[in-house]
Every structure is written in C-alpha cells, then in structure tokens.
Design a protein around this motif. Structure first.
Motif, PDB file in Angstrom:
ATOM      1  N   SER A 103      27.562  24.930  76.825  1.00  0.00           N
ATOM      2  CA  SER A 103      27.821  24.302  78.432  1.00  0.00           C
ATOM      3  C   SER A 103      28.029  23.274  77.791  1.00  0.00           C
ATOM      4  CB  SER A 103      26.118  23.912  78.839  1.00  0.00           C
ATOM      5  OG  SER A 103      26.946  23.385  80.307  1.00  0.00           O
ATOM      6  N   HIS A 104      28.781  22.584  78.988  1.00  0.00           N
ATOM      7  CA  HIS A 104      29.439  20.941  78.725  1.00  0.00           C
ATOM      8  C   HIS A 104      28.166  20.224  78.334  1.00  0.00           C
ATOM      9  CE1 HIS A 104      30.299  17.074  80.353  1.00  0.00           C
ATOM     10  NE2 HIS A 104      31.794  18.093  80.017  1.00  0.00           N
ATOM     11  N   PRO A 105      28.365  19.358  77.619  1.00  0.00           N
ATOM     12  CA  PRO A 105      27.892  18.209  76.819  1.00  0.00           C
ATOM     13  C   PRO A 105      26.085  17.675  77.496  1.00  0.00           C
ATOM     14  CG  PRO A 105      29.385  17.430  76.337  1.00  0.00           C
ATOM     15  CD  PRO A 105      29.813  19.252  77.044  1.00  0.00           C
ATOM     16  N   GLN A 106      27.158  16.723  78.507  1.00  0.00           N
ATOM     17  CA  GLN A 106      26.171  16.186  79.444  1.00  0.00           C
ATOM     18  C   GLN A 106      25.195  17.680  80.682  1.00  0.00           C
ATOM     19  OE1 GLN A 106      29.452  14.520  82.043  1.00  0.00           O
ATOM     20  NE2 GLN A 106      28.443  12.659  81.212  1.00  0.00           N
ATOM     21  N   ALA A 107      25.798  18.762  80.837  1.00  0.00           N
ATOM     22  CA  ALA A 107      24.305  19.625  81.141  1.00  0.00           C
ATOM     23  C   ALA A 107      23.362  20.106  80.167  1.00  0.00           C
ATOM     24  CB  ALA A 107      25.838  20.790  81.596  1.00  0.00           C
ATOM     25  N   LEU A 108      23.995  19.805  78.664  1.00  0.00           N
ATOM     26  CA  LEU A 108      23.058  20.379  77.847  1.00  0.00           C
ATOM     27  C   LEU A 108      22.053  19.216  77.540  1.00  0.00           C
ATOM     28  CD1 LEU A 108      25.516  21.599  75.347  1.00  0.00           C
ATOM     29  CD2 LEU A 108      24.058  23.363  76.524  1.00  0.00           C
ATOM     30  N   SER A 109      22.563  17.739  77.705  1.00  0.00           N
ATOM     31  CA  SER A 109      21.741  17.138  77.592  1.00  0.00           C
ATOM     32  C   SER A 109      20.767  17.083  79.247  1.00  0.00           C
ATOM     33  CB  SER A 109      22.825  16.040  77.119  1.00  0.00           C
ATOM     34  OG  SER A 109      22.209  14.592  77.748  1.00  0.00           O
ATOM     35  N   GLN A 110      21.370  16.869  80.168  1.00  0.00           N
ATOM     36  CA  GLN A 110      20.702  16.923  81.000  1.00  0.00           C
ATOM     37  C   GLN A 110      19.212  18.539  81.037  1.00  0.00           C
ATOM     38  OE1 GLN A 110      23.646  17.362  84.162  1.00  0.00           O
ATOM     39  NE2 GLN A 110      24.219  15.123  84.124  1.00  0.00           N
ATOM     40  N   CYS A 111      19.974  18.952  80.000  1.00  0.00           N
ATOM     41  CA  CYS A 111      18.681  20.690  80.277  1.00  0.00           C
ATOM     42  C   CYS A 111      17.902  20.275  79.030  1.00  0.00           C
ATOM     43  CB  CYS A 111      19.667  21.484  80.437  1.00  0.00           C
ATOM     44  SG  CYS A 111      20.242  21.768  82.562  1.00  0.00           S
TER      45      CYS A 111
ATOM     46  N   ILE B  31      27.569   7.603  56.618  1.00  0.00           N
ATOM     47  CA  ILE B  31      27.801   7.573  57.901  1.00  0.00           C
ATOM     48  C   ILE B  31      27.755   8.547  58.382  1.00  0.00           C
ATOM     49  CG2 ILE B  31      29.868   7.555  59.362  1.00  0.00           C
ATOM     50  CD1 ILE B  31      30.678   5.465  58.112  1.00  0.00           C
ATOM     51  N   ILE B  32      26.905   9.307  59.059  1.00  0.00           N
ATOM     52  CA  ILE B  32      26.691  10.996  59.393  1.00  0.00           C
ATOM     53  C   ILE B  32      26.862  11.244  61.133  1.00  0.00           C
ATOM     54  CG2 ILE B  32      24.102  12.258  59.153  1.00  0.00           C
ATOM     55  CD1 ILE B  32      23.160   9.957  57.531  1.00  0.00           C
ATOM     56  N   TRP B  33      27.107  12.475  60.961  1.00  0.00           N
ATOM     57  CA  TRP B  33      27.631  13.112  62.499  1.00  0.00           C
ATOM     58  C   TRP B  33      26.631  13.360  63.166  1.00  0.00           C
ATOM     59  CZ3 TRP B  33      28.687  17.222  64.861  1.00  0.00           C
ATOM     60  CH2 TRP B  33      28.587  18.149  64.016  1.00  0.00           C
ATOM     61  N   LEU B  34      25.986  13.556  64.206  1.00  0.00           N
ATOM     62  CA  LEU B  34      25.192  14.387  65.029  1.00  0.00           C
ATOM     63  C   LEU B  34      25.597  15.137  66.276  1.00  0.00           C
ATOM     64  CD1 LEU B  34      22.527  12.121  65.020  1.00  0.00           C
ATOM     65  CD2 LEU B  34      22.329  13.491  63.942  1.00  0.00           C
ATOM     66  N   SER B  35      25.336  15.858  66.634  1.00  0.00           N
ATOM     67  CA  SER B  35      25.965  16.721  67.751  1.00  0.00           C
ATOM     68  C   SER B  35      24.639  16.432  68.535  1.00  0.00           C
ATOM     69  CB  SER B  35      26.285  17.873  67.679  1.00  0.00           C
ATOM     70  OG  SER B  35      25.450  18.607  67.257  1.00  0.00           O
ATOM     71  N   ASP B  36      23.242  16.106  68.485  1.00  0.00           N
ATOM     72  CA  ASP B  36      22.552  16.341  69.482  1.00  0.00           C
ATOM     73  C   ASP B  36      21.844  14.699  69.371  1.00  0.00           C
ATOM     74  OD1 ASP B  36      20.853  17.025  71.565  1.00  0.00           O
ATOM     75  OD2 ASP B  36      19.440  17.750  70.427  1.00  0.00           O
ATOM     76  N   PHE B  37      23.058  13.840  70.309  1.00  0.00           N
ATOM     77  CA  PHE B  37      22.589  12.479  70.865  1.00  0.00           C
ATOM     78  C   PHE B  37      20.621  12.569  71.645  1.00  0.00           C
ATOM     79  CE2 PHE B  37      24.218   8.440  69.469  1.00  0.00           C
ATOM     80  CZ  PHE B  37      24.631   9.257  68.846  1.00  0.00           C
ATOM     81  N   PRO B  38      20.743  13.456  71.995  1.00  0.00           N
ATOM     82  CA  PRO B  38      18.980  13.069  72.956  1.00  0.00           C
ATOM     83  C   PRO B  38      18.390  12.893  71.745  1.00  0.00           C
ATOM     84  CG  PRO B  38      20.619  15.180  74.288  1.00  0.00           C
ATOM     85  CD  PRO B  38      21.537  14.243  73.134  1.00  0.00           C
ATOM     86  N   GLU B  39      17.610  13.955  70.969  1.00  0.00           N
ATOM     87  CA  GLU B  39      17.495  14.496  70.112  1.00  0.00           C
ATOM     88  C   GLU B  39      17.592  12.655  69.033  1.00  0.00           C
ATOM     89  OE1 GLU B  39      14.796  16.210  68.335  1.00  0.00           O
ATOM     90  OE2 GLU B  39      16.360  17.024  69.684  1.00  0.00           O
ATOM     91  N   VAL B  40      18.187  11.454  68.895  1.00  0.00           N
ATOM     92  CA  VAL B  40      18.199  10.697  68.636  1.00  0.00           C
ATOM     93  C   VAL B  40      17.527   9.753  69.331  1.00  0.00           C
ATOM     94  CG1 VAL B  40      20.029   8.862  67.389  1.00  0.00           C
ATOM     95  CG2 VAL B  40      20.367  11.162  67.054  1.00  0.00           C
ATOM     96  N   TRP B  41      17.807   9.510  70.472  1.00  0.00           N
ATOM     97  CA  TRP B  41      17.240   8.913  71.334  1.00  0.00           C
ATOM     98  C   TRP B  41      15.897   8.560  71.242  1.00  0.00           C
ATOM     99  CZ3 TRP B  41      19.129   4.326  73.461  1.00  0.00           C
ATOM    100  CH2 TRP B  41      20.807   4.637  72.881  1.00  0.00           C
ATOM    101  N   ALA B  42      15.234   9.775  71.512  1.00  0.00           N
ATOM    102  CA  ALA B  42      13.712  10.041  71.703  1.00  0.00           C
ATOM    103  C   ALA B  42      12.887  10.011  69.718  1.00  0.00           C
ATOM    104  CB  ALA B  42      13.531  11.566  71.497  1.00  0.00           C
ATOM    105  N   ASN B  43      13.762   9.892  68.649  1.00  0.00           N
ATOM    106  CA  ASN B  43      13.401   9.825  67.098  1.00  0.00           C
ATOM    107  C   ASN B  43      13.534   8.291  67.037  1.00  0.00           C
ATOM    108  OD1 ASN B  43      11.996  12.576  66.991  1.00  0.00           O
ATOM    109  ND2 ASN B  43      13.913  13.237  67.713  1.00  0.00           N
TER     110      ASN B  43
END
Lengths: 270, 270
Positions: A103-111, B31-43
C-alpha cells in the motif's frame, strides 16, 4: 459534463468524485481519472469539474494544490470531508498464508497497529488503488493490498478486513473546483470561504490581520502559513472562515483585512 | 552514534543526514536508512539521531511527523533547509532515444516544464532514489530517473542534466531530533523554537494567543492549524518563532500564551 480526479480507479479521490456527482445534481457527469494534474491546471476547460485532495487530517496539507489556486483562476464550489476507511484486500480467501501487504506508506502507517498485531509485513507501493490493481492484474496470491472498499469492488478482490486503520478519525478534505467563469450552477448552500493573503511588512502583521476577523466575530476554521517565494522572509496565509455571522460582518472583516495586507485572493464561497 | 533517515540511499533525506553529520560534530556517526518510521518513533534509542522531513516549500507539510511530536518525547536540536535540485539520470549517454522518466510525482510535477519541453513522458514511481535504483538494477536503457545528484553517484548513473526543476526556490525543511532526555551535546547556536498548543474554547482564541507574541515583539515564522482529534471543532496549532528578542520577552510571551491555551508543548530550541 466531466468530473476529473487524480490516481487510479478505486483511489479515495475516485470515492470523493462519486460523492460530488451524487450531491451536486450532476448525475449525467462522467468520472474520469488523470495521471497528470499539472496539465489539468494549465488547461481550463468548460463544463469540467476537478476533485482535489487538499489535506488529510493525520498526514498532510497539499501546498502544491493551494499554490495552484494563486496561479490559475479557479473557484471552489464545494468541499468534501471523506472518512478514510482502509480495507485489507486479497485474491485469496485463506489469509493465514499471506504475510505481506502492499500500500501507500501513509496507509501502511495508518494501519500500523493492525499489521503489527497480525504480523503482516508492510511493503511500500505508490498508491493504495494501484496496489490493489497490481495484485489483481499480476494474480498475486502471496500478498494483500490495503486500499478502499471501492478498489476491492473494482478489482474483484476479497475484502478480508474492513476499517483496519488505527485511528478512527482519519479524514481527507477534498475541494471541488471549476473555472472561475464557469456558468455551472449546483444549488448548494454555501457556508465557508477560503482566502489567500499576503501581509504587509509590518510588525505583528498576522496578529493585526486576525484582528479583522476577531472584532467581527468571524470564526476561523483553518490557518496555514506558506512561503510566498518572493523573498525568504515573505509569507502568504491560507485562511478558511465560516459564515457564522451576517454578510455585513464578513464584508467588514475583508475590508479591514485590507489595511494590513498587500493582496487578498478570495477563492470563493463553498 | 547513528543517524537514521527514511527511504532509499540517495533520497533527499540521505543528503540531509550527511549535512547533519558534517555540521553537528559527529563525524563518526553511521548514517542508516529505515523503511518503517512508525517503528522508530515507538522505540526511542540512546545515541540515536533522526532526520525527519517536515515540510517542502512547494508541496506539503507532513502532519504525521508533527503529531508524533505530541505522542513521543523527542526534542528538535537543529533544522536543515535543503535546496532540492533534481537531476535527470540515465544508464545511457545518448539520451535522444529515451522518452520516459521515472520519479516521485512531486518531482515529476516540479520538473513539468523541462519534461514538457523535451517531450519526455513522466512515469510515476514511489520515490526519487528508488526510481534511480530501479533503472540501475534492472539495467533499463529505455528510461531515465529524476532524483538527486547523490542518487546518481550511488547508483552509478550518468547525469544528463542538473537543476531541471521549474522553480529554483524549492526547499525541504528537515528536523534533526533526539530523545528528550538525550545527553548528546552538539554546540549549535539556537535561534528558533517550535511549540504546539491547544487553544481554550473562547471566542477569537487564536487572535488572543498571537497577542502574547505581538506585544512581546516576537517574530513568528510559521503557523499551522491541525485538528486535535478530540472533537471536530477542536484545533491545535503548530507555531515557530525566532529568538529575535531577549530571553525575558520569550518567557513573557509563553507565560501570556498560557492565559488562552489548554496546553502548550515546547518542542525545544534549535
């Protein structure tokens, strides 16, 4: 008459276009998707209506569309607050095997909570509806898509779960716009106005501008500063206000706003 | 020490991370790239630094990141205004044959005039750097990518044209953030503060809040309303102001702001 929106069939903009068609008494209009919106802005057509996403309550304001209102003579005729309800869509009915979702990253983030709980790996895709189309067209059985219910219907996918977003209050605001000299009439009751203004280079300029609304009891519903691109310290403001008072109050506040602004552009009442 | 950013190597966030590394006296940081930023905020990790895009001058404000400042205890330590200079990248040096370009829709839209003039068809791709990576990895000779100069170097692509964006003044603002209790010191001169506040339910509440800054001669550099998600008519405001006056003026304005607000969150000085 034609209603244009951006992205694939089944996108949330498509849903908003259907709502516009049903509510603006234009049942005969065709709904058409376009990938190149800059092209649209530059070519103002008669009898054409655009449905534009402007801001999402959790994710963004689309400044690009706001700037286009300065560049071109369009008027806003209606706004739609569309509740975004994400669905998990799949070719497969036995979902226990499927461990990835496009999905779009915003949708993934919202879920995020849902995906985390069900141990589904989010895979970034450009658009929600495009993800649904992709898994259908390529007959992908190992992956799901997060998109609208409409996308599920259009691409004949199974709806595994509905309303999977973490926050229930996720809306996207769309503007329905037409060329400024359009003769189309929709018979809608107007209760809001959007304006863009540039303040004079005076101290506390924004404070003075808001005085015009405060002293006339006009309620503001949105304010946003944006760079004017004239020089690094020059700003323009996007402001929405309600028609909560009589017309004379609104006229007074716009007249008084002129004391402290270089320019005001009224984007119409809607 | 580690600096995290989102998206692929070669993304504009990667460029901003390099600038942060060079300017914050943390030459040894990875310098490291991450795809899942919601994960970052929570940790929240110690010794970690995040480089977050907040707004683009022509395209958007990222509300999602702003809301995360409310949810988690991070502080902003620096801001970066990165000028976005798009390049046309290709596997091929004879470009006359190539008639398509992949990129993020915002980049495509920002290069609209150039693409139009050279009769190149824009093809939507999720990310600028990802588009560059894709044409390199899949050895695509029939398509170009629009991305940063850095992406061209990372993926060994030919730089066909530079600075191809229509508007020269296209910047993205990044915040460099660390956990609130981080002991890291960077020795940077601070000259701005970001705050988020929720107004009381009183008439002309925003006007009254700005009074606190106007009467203390504090310059505002950004204001944006965002829904508070508590009820449909409740708003919070994101506000940036400069340290253009002595500290007592700043303290006074924040104290006076309390008269008209339910809550103020200071996101730190930077």
């Amino acid at each position: 008459m034609k209603i244009y929106y951006q992205w694939e069939a089944g996108a949330y903009s498509n849903l908003a276009s259907i709502i516009a068609k049903e509510n603006l008494n234009i049942e005969t209009a065709d709904i058409i998707w376009l990938s190149d919106f800059p092209e649209v802005w530059a070519n103002i057509w008669d009898n054409a209506i655009w449905v534009l996403p402007i801001e999402n309550s959790t994710a963004w304001s689309i400044h690009e569309n706001l700037y286009n209102f300065l560049r071109y003579d369009f008027k806003i005729i209606w706004e739609i607050d569309l509740e975004i309800k994400h669905c998990l869509l799949s070719n497969e009915t036995d979902i226990s095997k499927i461990k990835e979702a496009y999905s779009h990253p915003q949708a993934l983030s919202q879920c995020h909570n849902y995906l985390n709980h069900h141990k589904i790996k989010p895979i970034i895709f450009y658009d929600t509806a495009w993800a649904a189309k992709e898994i259908k067209e390529k007959n992908m059985y190992w992956v799901r898509a997060i998109a609208s219910s409409l996308a599920g219907e259009i691409y004949w996918l199974n709806k595994i779960s509905e309303d999977i977003q973490d926050q229930n209050w996720n809306t996207t605001r769309f503007f329905v716009v037409v060329p400024k000299d359009s003769k189309l009439e929709f018979g809608i009751k107007q209760n809001k106005t959007s304006i863009i203004f540039e303040t004079k280079n005076i101290p506390a300029s924004l404070y003075k501008c808001l005085w015009a609304f405060a002293t006339n009891n006009i309620n503001l519903t949105k304010i946003e500063s944006m760079p004017s691109f004239k020089d690094p310290f020059s700003y323009i403001f996007w402001l929405d206000f309600e028609w909560n008072m009589q017309e004379s109050n609104i006229i007074n506040s716009l007249n008084e706003l002129k004391f402290f602004t270089k320019e005001i552009k009224v984007l119409w009442e809607y």
